[in-house]
Enzyme design. Structure first.
Site, short mmCIF file in Angstrom:
data_model
loop_
_atom_site.label_atom_id
_atom_site.label_comp_id
_atom_site.label_asym_id
_atom_site.label_seq_id
_atom_site.Cartn_x
_atom_site.Cartn_y
_atom_site.Cartn_z
CB CYS A 1 -0.90 0.01 1.23
SG CYS A 1 -1.90 1.52 1.33
CB CYS B 1 -1.97 4.61 4.20
SG CYS B 1 -3.39 4.02 3.26
CB SER B 2 -0.61 0.71 6.54
OG SER B 2 -1.67 1.36 7.23
CB CYS B 3 -4.77 -0.61 2.25
SG CYS B 3 -5.54 1.01 2.42
#
Lengths: 115, 215
Positions: free
Chosen positions: B119, B122-124
């Site tokens: 991602c 971000c951090s999906c």
């Protein structure tokens, strides 16, 4: 929200895809209890039942905290900062009532007041 | 975890819960979380019990579920077809709830194609199947590099792919989460589904490594 990354493409400081960097540090840390609590709280707020915010809204709230915060706060600090701003923006909670409750909690836990 | 989230208890319990020898730094944002949580519970936005249940997920993760899905796909062609067609629908029978409007896409590794997920913004991450993402998945360097030089990054993880293999990097977002369906390793022909589950690792389902042959 965006910054000039090079001459051609405006790029936000969060928009990291392809910008390059150093080796990936594979060390993992066990989440501290407070980090798990932030994860749980933020999960509830975007969950099907509450729907107080969407995942995109939270991401946007994190990306608009400013580059200083984005690059200096820890991961779950960013989540909490973004989530709080959204709750305030949406009128769910006010900054004053959050501050007041934080003071109460610090007194309750015997912690020194900060900020 | 003891009494966190239960707000019928006394303040003394709070002090015990957060005794200093528990590794928990109570900085500004940790206190802010408590304040926001208390206020929202008082408003009836959610209950202490709901918070506790979410905390359990954060505590125990769920990568076993991802391994279950992969092993099933290796052994059940109909399920595999369904998983590749529409991941969200296929995993629904495991009582997996993707958050919000998120859809799950399973991407299959073959002899010709290797998939890896990231991602970049971000951090999906497919949390309902893999638990919370590892630190490196959220790190600046992984996000910034893997889309541009996946082979170099994979090499840092000890993964060296044959030259002819196409590497596909999938950038996750709030609406789309990916799960890599690794290749079933050779030498596992007689394995039961449970034995296969035991071979599947989190990192193979992210795609930074492959499922190794049993030793």
């Amino acid at each position: 929200m965006t910054q000039q990354d090079d001459d051609r493409a405006p790029r936000g400081y969060h928009d990291l895809g392809g910008v390059g960097g150093g080796p990936v540090d594979m060390t993992e840390h066990v989440l501290e209890p407070w980090e798990k609590r932030v994860d749980a709280l933020c999960g509830i707020l975007v969950g099907k039942k509450c729907r107080l915010m969407t995942i995109d809204e939270r991401r946007d709230a994190i990306e608009t905290l400013g580059e200083d915060k984005y690059t200096s706060l820890k991961y779950y600090e960013l989540w909490m900062a973004g989530t709080m701003n959204l709750l305030i923006e949406k009128g769910t909670l006010s900054q004053d009532e959050i501050d007041e409750r934080m003071d109460q909690i610090r007194r309750r836990l015997g912690l020194e007041a900060e900020e | 975890m003891p009494t966190i989230g239960d707000h019928d208890h006394s303040h003394e319990d709070h002090e015990r819960t957060f005794q200093p020898d528990e590794e928990d730094s109570l900085g500004y944002y940790a206190i802010a979380e408590m304040a926001v949580r208390e206020l929202l519970i008082e408003r009836g936005i959610f209950t202490a019990d709901e918070f506790r249940r979410h905390l359990e997920v954060a505590d125990h993760g769920n990568q076993a579920l991802g391994a279950k899905v992969v092993a099933r796909a290796w052994t059940d062609p109909d399920f595999k077809a369904s998983l590749l067609r529409d991941g969200s629908v296929a995993v629904a029978e495991y009582d997996v709830e993707m958050l919000g409007h998120t859809r799950l896409y399973a991407v299959e590794n073959t002899h010709d194609v290797h998939n890896v997920i990231v991602c970049t913004l971000c951090s999906c991450y497919p949390k309902p199947l893999l638990g919370l993402p590892p630190d490196w998945y959220k790190s600046r360097n992984y996000r910034a590099r893997v889309a541009r030089e996946p082979r170099k990054v994979l090499a840092e993880f000890g993964t060296f792919l044959p030259e002819g293999v196409t590497v596909r990097v999938h950038d996750s977002n709030a609406d789309m989460r990916y799960l890599v369906l690794p290749m079933r390793p050779a030498g596992t022909e007689g394995y039961t589904v449970e034995q296969l589950e035991g071979l599947v690792t989190r990192d193979a389902m992210i795609g930074v490594t492959v499922v190794g042959a049993p030793v």
